[in-house]
Design an enzyme around this catalytic site. Structure first.
Site: not given
Ligand code: GAR
Length: 187
Positions: A105, A107, A134, A143
């Site tokens: 994942n 984050h 991360s 997470d």
């Molecule tokens: C990203 O910033 C990712 O790191 C986050 O969601 C966003 C998705 O953006 N994930 C989390 O927060 C997981 N807990 P995207 O749809 O444009 O790739």
């Protein structure tokens, strides 16, 4: 040697999915799994010719039931790695057992700080001087799995949540493909 096959799980915009498709990855992204019918990431998959499995969790009686369906699709397509990219759902025991050590994942914080939703806003509002991105293995928590790689960015006094978000996303799009390649090539 046949190419390694991977699936991306995403719920939203899909900028990380797009970055992976455009990167020189050491694996083929053969499937997008999405739990939000109508999510923008599905348009990106359509344009790049990646097959999709879209499901509505409300149509299932349990997480185990929809994860079993996902696993069927993953086996059908020969997927051995799962990359979560904005998949806003905790992975359950069914998937964790079937793909042990093969789910990672990304984050937008320096874990263990600011897990969960809205991590960028949480770091910004906390007034910390730096945050980051991360990449980590998935476990049963939110997470919380072992961190594989982290990179930090400074938070400047004139930053807004939006400028910080742009910088973190640019970092995500560079970091995730790089870490994926390191992992796949080291196995
Ligand atoms: C990203 O910033 C990712 O790191 C986050 O969601 C966003 C998705 O953006 N994930 C989390 O927060 C997981 N807990 P995207 O749809 O444009 O790739």
């Amino acid at each position: 040697m046949p190419n390694v096959k991977a699936a991306v799980f995403a719920s939203g915009t899909g900028s990380n999915f797009q970055a992976m498709i455009e990167a020189d990855l050491a694996c083929d992204i053969v499937l997008l799994v999405c739990d939000k019918p109508g999510a923008a990431v599905l348009d990106r998959a359509g344009l790049s010719g990646v097959s999709t499995f879209v499901f509505d969790p409300r149509a299932f009686t349990s997480k185990a039931e929809y994860e079993a369906k996902i696993i069927e699709k993953l086996y059908e397509t020969g997927v051995t790695w799962i990359f979560l990219a904005g998949y806003m759902r905790i992975i359950g025991a069914t998937l964790l057992e079937a793909f042990e050590g093969k789910i990672i994942n990304i984050h937008p914080s320096l874990l263990p700080a600011f897990p969960g939703k809205d991590a960028i806003k949480a770091a910004y509002n906390a007034g910390v001087g730096k945050t980051g991105v991360s990449v980590h293995f998935i476990d049963e928590g939110m997470d919380t799995g072992p961190v594989i790689a982290q990179e930090s960015v400074k938070i400047f006094p004139n930053d807004t949540i939006q400028t910080l978000q742009v910088r973190l996303q640019q970092l995500e799009h560079r970091l995730y493909p790089r870490v994926i390649n390191q992992l796949i090539l080291s196995k």
